[in-house]
Enzyme design. Structure first.
Site, PDB file in Angstrom:
ATOM      1  N   ASP A 110      37.542  39.315 -23.012  1.00 16.62           N
ATOM      2  CA  ASP A 110      36.880  39.868 -21.813  1.00 16.62           C
ATOM      3  C   ASP A 110      36.235  41.228 -22.106  1.00 16.62           C
ATOM      4  O   ASP A 110      36.905  42.157 -22.540  1.00 16.62           O
ATOM      5  CB  ASP A 110      37.993  39.994 -20.744  1.00 16.62           C
TER       6      ASP A 110
ATOM      7  N   HIS B  66      40.109  44.726 -14.878  1.00 19.03           N
ATOM      8  CA  HIS B  66      39.764  44.489 -16.280  1.00 19.03           C
ATOM      9  C   HIS B  66      40.150  45.682 -17.135  1.00 19.03           C
ATOM     10  O   HIS B  66      40.016  46.833 -16.707  1.00 19.03           O
ATOM     11  CB  HIS B  66      38.258  44.241 -16.420  1.00 19.03           C
TER      12      HIS B  66
END
Length: 559
Positions: free
Chosen positions: A197, A372
């Site tokens: 990611d 994130h």
């Protein structure tokens, strides 16, 4: 692990989710076995006029449908599950997901009428599944929704790890800790390729813990003397729990407003992911019956979406809830790139109604943290996994590029890092990786019930119509001698206002008549030629007069 065939190679590619935010879909293929990770959607760009959502082009998967062994879903966010109702109509394969993820998927499939025919298989972090020659196992991660997992795919060529969306939150709200030990063990056994990611690859340091948000919310709730309205992403279940906890601590009741928010709260509480005391939730109609300092309104609209609950409240068009002077409105999210002006517009309207608004860079850091990982967490994942090859995913190009630099910084060879676009394949055979040939990939646009029937030409026409309008020219010709029996009649929409432009349209009329008569005298009676000539002559004249290029539609009839 299955036996290795020297003819077979490992293919890794993305059908969505690279060089863009959203519509995540990644494909790992070994020989005749294909495993798909995630099936998301993204929201349209500004120039995609009238488009509702965008999903990946799955031509490659439908062309190879007998090889697709299943779709593994890492977590329940729209950009990872939103494409499923469309994909499963063309590709009826099993879907694997954790409890909350499957709960959210089932809600979508029910709406699409696909629940009965879709095989759904529940997994957890300890599951192992054999998908042809590929064995899938999972590991727990932290993200802004519970039950998020990363995926480990053992292939005869080596192990491929897909992190899913992740951060390393050491004090998670729901006590679901990332399994650092399992991740390190996977790394120790040896990893051929890592897909990780990249969303926050540009952000230095660590992403703060979601636990910080709870304290800030409680503080704001306590200081507010009237109602508190909190807008956040419906799928951010941890944030919703924090809002519930702050409401309990400040003796407030919660009204849930907005269709997607109501859905998620119902599903998450039914499955035990939200802890809501009895009698805590009230109906929106009851808001005005309670003292103003005893109410919290939880709603959608943190991105300024035109039809969301918060936007309608801000415009005073919501049927059940009004914003009153002195109310506190918290926008607990950062705008997705491109949404800033919509959020700004909503905030302006809220201020006009007399609300106190907590939003924007300074305030949001208190009431929102990202789901994130930032640079240090991305480096930690790279160091735990120590892959031979690294493919940054989930992010716009600059984020992938930045993540690649982080990979180099922790010692991955530059030539072993692949920045890919959708459709680019990475081929790995006998341990050696290279860029392979492209597979079909792109955007499928969904407009109403139409899937993929709106393409570039339709969008170009919509753009033209929205900029310069349309002129329809209607003429009736005689079948016998080709003379003009009636017309030309010119209808203008979005080009000029007819009553104020009679001179221009009379002249346009004359040009159409002259052009048709000249063509008739030259014995040109093919409709295509007549229409083209009328369009060209009229287009030239209108551009000279107005510097605009409306769409011109000649309609020629014969009697």
């Amino acid at each position: 692990m299955s036996k290795k065939n020297n003819q077979d190679k490992l293919l890794i590619f993305a059908l969505g989710g690279v060089s863009e935010i959203g519509k995540n879909m990644y494909v790992i293929q070994y020989g005749n076995d294909i495993v798909v990770v995630d099936s998301g959607l993204k929201f349209p760009e500004e120039d995609m006029l009238g488009i509702d959502i965008v999903i990946p082009d799955i031509t490659y998967l439908t062309d190879n449908r007998d090889k697709v062994r299943g779709i593994l879903i890492t977590h329940g966010h729209e950009d990872h599950i939103g494409g499923l109702p469309y994909v499963l109509k063309h590709l009826n394969v099993p879907v694997y997901g954790t409890k909350l993820t499957l709960g959210l998927i089932e809600g979508k499939l029910k709406e699409a009428g696909l629940l009965g025919e879709t095989k759904r298989i529940l997994i957890n972090a300890d599951s192992e599944i054999q998908l042809g020659a590929i064995r899938a196992s999972f590991f727990k991660t932290n993200h802004s929704i519970p039950d998020s997992v990363g995926v480990c795919l053992d292939t005869p060529e080596g192990t491929v790890v897909h992190t899913g969306d992740f951060k390393f939150d050491h004090t998670p709200v729901n006590n679901q800790y990332a399994d650092l030990q399992r991740i390190a063990e996977i790394g120790k056994k040896g990893v051929l390729a890592l897909l990780s990611d990249s969303t926050n690859a540009e952000r230095p340091g660590f992403t703060p813990s979601e636990a910080n948000v709870g304290d800030a919310l409680e503080d704001i709730f306590r200081k507010s003397t009237q109602r508190v309205v909190v807008a956040t992403f419906a799928s951010n279940v941890h944030r919703i729990q924090q809002i519930i906890n702050a409401s309990i601590a400040t003796r407030r009741k919660i009204a849930v407003v907005g269709r997607s928010m109501v859905n998620v709260v119902n599903i998450a509480s039914e499955l035990g992911y939200l802890d809501i005391p009895e009698g805590m939730i009230i109906e929106p109609e009851e808001v005005n019956k309670l003292a103003a300092d005893r109410v919290v309104i939880l709603c959608t609209g943190s991105q300024g979406e035109p039809m969301s609950a918060l936007t309608r409240m801000a415009r005073s068009t919501h049927r059940k809830v009004d914003i009153l002077p002195g109310d506190t409105v918290i926008i607990a999210a950062t705008p997705i790139p491109g949404n800033e002006k919509y959020v700004g517009r909503t905030v302006d309207e809220l201020y006009k109604l007399g609300a106190n608004v907590i939003w924007g860079p300074g305030s949001v850091s208190r009431v929102h943290v990202s789901g994130h990982g930032s640079q240090e967490e991305l480096k930690l994942m790279l160091n735990l996994i120590r892959p031979k090859y690294f493919i940054p995913i989930h992010g716009e190009y600059r984020m992938l590029r930045m993540h690649a630099q982080l990979g180099e910084a922790v010692g991955i060879e530059k030539e072993n890092i692949f920045i890919i676009d959708i459709g680019d394949t990475v081929e790995i055979q006998n341990g050696a990786a290279r860029k392979g040939s492209k597979v079909p990939a792109g955007n499928v646009l969904i407009d109403g019930l139409g899937v993929g029937d709106v393409g570039n030409i339709v969008l170009r026409d919509r753009k033209l119509l929205s900029q310069d309008g349309i002129l329809v020219v209607v003429v009736t010709l005689s079948k016998q001698d080709g003379t003009i029996l009636s017309g030309p009649d010119i209808i203008s929409r979005g080009f000029v206002y007819v009553r104020e432009s009679e001179g221009l349209l009379d002249e346009a009329n004359r040009i159409v008549t002259t052009t048709l008569n000249k063509l008739m005298n030259d014995n040109v009676n093919e409709w295509a030629s007549l229409k083209t000539n009328v369009k060209d002559a009229l287009g030239r004249f209108l551009y000279e007069q107005t510097r605009r290029r409306p769409m011109i539609l000649p309609i020629i009839m014969e009697v």
